[in-house]
Design a protein around this motif. Sequence first.
Motif, PDB file in Angstrom:
ATOM      1  N   VAL A 133       4.076   8.069   3.410  1.00 38.06           N
ATOM      2  CA  VAL A 133       3.270   6.917   2.990  1.00 38.06           C
ATOM      3  C   VAL A 133       1.964   7.388   2.368  1.00 38.06           C
ATOM      4  N   ILE A 180       5.490   0.111   1.671  1.00 36.73           N
ATOM      5  CA  ILE A 180       6.162   1.411   1.598  1.00 36.73           C
ATOM      6  C   ILE A 180       6.993   1.653   2.851  1.00 36.73           C
ATOM      7  N   PHE A 239       2.426   8.820  -1.324  1.00 35.63           N
ATOM      8  CA  PHE A 239       2.574   7.841  -2.395  1.00 35.63           C
ATOM      9  C   PHE A 239       1.314   7.001  -2.579  1.00 35.63           C
ATOM     10  N   ARG A 240       0.628   6.677  -1.485  1.00 37.45           N
ATOM     11  CA  ARG A 240      -0.571   5.848  -1.614  1.00 37.45           C
ATOM     12  C   ARG A 240      -1.691   6.603  -2.335  1.00 37.45           C
TER      13      ARG A 240
END
Length: 214
Positions: free
Chosen positions: A149, A196, A152-153
Amino acid sequence: MGLFSKKDAKLITDPLADNNPITIQVLGICSALAITAELKASLVMAIAVIFVLGVGNVVISLMRNIIPSKIRIIVQLIVVATLVIIVDQVLKAFAYELSKTLSVFIGLIITNCIIMGRFEAFALGNGPWKAFLDGIGNALGYGVILIIVGFFRELLGSGTLFGIPVLGDAIEKTGVYKYGYENNGFMLMPPMALIIVGLLIWAQRSKNKDLIED
């Protein structure tokens, strides 16, 4: 049978896949939402939980035969609180800026349902070795999701990884380097972490139909 049997291996591999604490048991969601805007914070939180749960499970297992049943929850809280204080002090000593970023969320490891759940469900009924493997396995399962997570964030939200620009080329304007990637602020907001995690849950259940509830 040896030190590391197939059953021992499953204590580590199961939480990484079909019994993941976040995507299957839906535990530890709060920290997954709160601290995953930066990959570095996600990684440090994962390491902290690995330490607390791995060591904590062993301590509870060693004490399991002498802990009175009526105060077992209090004892578990004391053990996890002590380990969290150690983590907090180490962060303040060696990574002060990061400790400020994580701030209250390190302390909230004490109330992480994954940790208290493994103390109660496993460490109290098994020996130190199995308890250690169970703690490491569940902490790794938790940590992997946090890192995915966080990856990607930060990548899509800031165009960086560990604070290093990776999307877009640096363009110097009036003495300031500006990167070609336009930040996506929505990726840095807590709801995006939930989205996500939801996508990870969907992907996991799509791959393994046995995980789909009737």
